[in-house]
Design a protein around this motif. Structure first.
Motif, PDB file in Angstrom:
ATOM      1  N   CYS A 130      41.588  34.334  29.390  1.00 13.34           N
ATOM      2  CA  CYS A 130      41.552  34.979  30.709  1.00 13.34           C
ATOM      3  C   CYS A 130      42.407  34.198  31.705  1.00 13.34           C
ATOM      4  O   CYS A 130      43.174  34.782  32.484  1.00 13.34           O
ATOM      5  CB  CYS A 130      40.113  35.070  31.220  1.00 13.34           C
ATOM      6  N   ALA A 134      45.835  35.585  33.551  1.00  7.55           N
ATOM      7  CA  ALA A 134      45.803  35.598  35.018  1.00  7.55           C
ATOM      8  C   ALA A 134      46.943  34.761  35.590  1.00  7.55           C
ATOM      9  O   ALA A 134      47.530  35.103  36.619  1.00  7.55           O
ATOM     10  CB  ALA A 134      44.457  35.081  35.518  1.00  7.55           C
ATOM     11  N   ARG A 174      42.855  41.989  31.552  1.00  6.73           N
ATOM     12  CA  ARG A 174      42.546  42.852  32.690  1.00  6.73           C
ATOM     13  C   ARG A 174      43.119  42.333  34.009  1.00  6.73           C
ATOM     14  O   ARG A 174      43.706  43.099  34.774  1.00  6.73           O
ATOM     15  CB  ARG A 174      41.029  42.987  32.808  1.00  6.73           C
ATOM     16  N   GLU A 175      42.972  41.053  34.278  1.00  3.98           N
ATOM     17  CA  GLU A 175      43.449  40.495  35.546  1.00  3.98           C
ATOM     18  C   GLU A 175      44.956  40.660  35.693  1.00  3.98           C
ATOM     19  O   GLU A 175      45.453  40.979  36.777  1.00  3.98           O
ATOM     20  CB  GLU A 175      43.076  39.014  35.617  1.00  3.98           C
ATOM     21  N   GLU A 178      45.611  44.478  36.457  1.00  2.00           N
ATOM     22  CA  GLU A 178      45.101  44.898  37.760  1.00  2.00           C
ATOM     23  C   GLU A 178      45.884  44.262  38.904  1.00  2.00           C
ATOM     24  O   GLU A 178      46.213  44.928  39.895  1.00  2.00           O
ATOM     25  CB  GLU A 178      43.617  44.546  37.885  1.00  2.00           C
ATOM     26  N   ALA A 179      46.186  42.980  38.787  1.00  2.00           N
ATOM     27  CA  ALA A 179      46.863  42.275  39.876  1.00  2.00           C
ATOM     28  C   ALA A 179      48.280  42.776  40.097  1.00  2.00           C
ATOM     29  O   ALA A 179      48.797  42.717  41.212  1.00  2.00           O
ATOM     30  CB  ALA A 179      46.879  40.772  39.593  1.00  2.00           C
ATOM     31  N   THR A 243      47.084  41.467  45.572  1.00  2.00           N
ATOM     32  CA  THR A 243      47.072  40.012  45.477  1.00  2.00           C
ATOM     33  C   THR A 243      47.164  39.437  46.883  1.00  2.00           C
ATOM     34  O   THR A 243      47.990  39.875  47.688  1.00  2.00           O
ATOM     35  CB  THR A 243      48.256  39.492  44.643  1.00  2.00           C
ATOM     36  N   LYS A 259      39.192  41.024  47.315  1.00  2.00           N
ATOM     37  CA  LYS A 259      40.165  39.960  47.567  1.00  2.00           C
ATOM     38  C   LYS A 259      40.159  39.663  49.067  1.00  2.00           C
ATOM     39  O   LYS A 259      40.791  40.373  49.854  1.00  2.00           O
ATOM     40  CB  LYS A 259      41.563  40.401  47.115  1.00  2.00           C
TER      41      LYS A 259
END
Length: 274
Positions: A130, A134, A174-175, A178-179, A243, A259
């Motif tokens: 992860c 990321a 996922r991160e 998505e980011a 972000t 965020k």
């Protein structure tokens, strides 16, 4: 208020190929070229793609270095096209089993992590994976680059198309998706209509009769979102493919939702449904 670079990926349709290119553009031309210059070669390569003939022992999984491939791809576009729209599209048929971002061992005697393993925090590969994926989303553009100049701020989107009957590690990736404002598509086979139709829709274009945007792809890059408020209101955060740009101010709340801790965010890529 918000702003972005609308229209076709890579800037205006008539912009020179090397406009706003990074310092390594000339070297990277060996790897990245406009479609008009490499379409025949690319189509020939795709037509000739065959299953890897290298034998795989029956007690081991296929050696798959997905994390390394993503790192190289995002690194290439970061250097070649900083602050220019780009999509990195990953097509995978199984989990990463080798190198950074590894999700499961190659040994079939070791099972893929389960919900119970994650709940007990008993999966040793999950957290490092992860953190690795990321880090690709939040990697800065150079050693001396200021905060907020990550892959997301560089306008580069990462999409994942995974077609497999087994898990492929979407949770760990996922991160990254998505980011950057990317897409995640999961199916059983690359021959399914779900995959084909999803891939086709990524490159949808606006109808020709729409003013200004007619004929352009319905995607945009390098968007930013900033919230301005009157004195009696404060911003707690944003929920979505954003972000933080770490913009502090008196209108930033101490209570974070999504965020938070900022009043401005970067969106690597957006589309009409963002």
């Amino acid at each position: 208020n918000g702003q972005g670079a609308p229209g076709a990926p890579g800037g205006a349709p008539n912009a020179p190929a090397n406009q706003m290119a990074g310092p390594g553009y000339n070297v990277l031309q060996r790897f990245l070229l406009p479609v008009s210059e490499c379409s025949f070669t690319l189509e020939s390569i795709l037509e000739d793609v065959r299953k890897d003939p290298w034998p795989v022992p029956s007690d081991k999984r296929v050696a798959r270095c997905t994390g390394c491939a993503l790192s190289v791809a995002t690194g290439l576009v970061d250097l070649a096209m900083p602050r220019r729209g780009a999509r990195v599209m990953l097509f995978t048929g199984g989990p990463c089993t080798s190198g950074p971002g590894q999700i499961v061992s190659r040994l079939k005697t070791e099972d893929m992590r389960s919900h119970a393993d994650l709940a007990k925090n008993a999966e040793s590969l999950h957290k490092p994976a992860c953190e690795f994926y990321a880090s690709l989303a939040h990697r800065r553009q150079g050693k001396n680059a200021p905060a907020g100049t990550a892959t997301t701020a560089a306008a580069h989107v990462v999409d994942v198309f995974a077609c497999s009957l087994d898990q492929v590690g979407m949770l760990e990736m996922r991160e990254l998706v998505e980011a950057t404002g990317g897409l995640m598509v999961l199916g059983d086979s690359f021959g399914q209509s779900v995959f084909k139709e999803s891939l086709r829709r990524v490159f949808n274009r606006y109808p020709d009769d729409i003013p200004e945007d007619g004929g352009k792809m319905s995607m945009a890059f390098a968007a930013s979102l900033e919230v301005l408020t009157s004195r009696e209101f404060k911003v707690s955060g944003a929920i979505g493919p954003v972000t933080s740009l770490n913009k502090k101010g008196p209108n930033v709340s101490d209570i974070e939702i999504g965020k938070g801790g900022t009043s401005a965010w970067s969106l690597g890529g957006i589309d009409p449904s963002t």
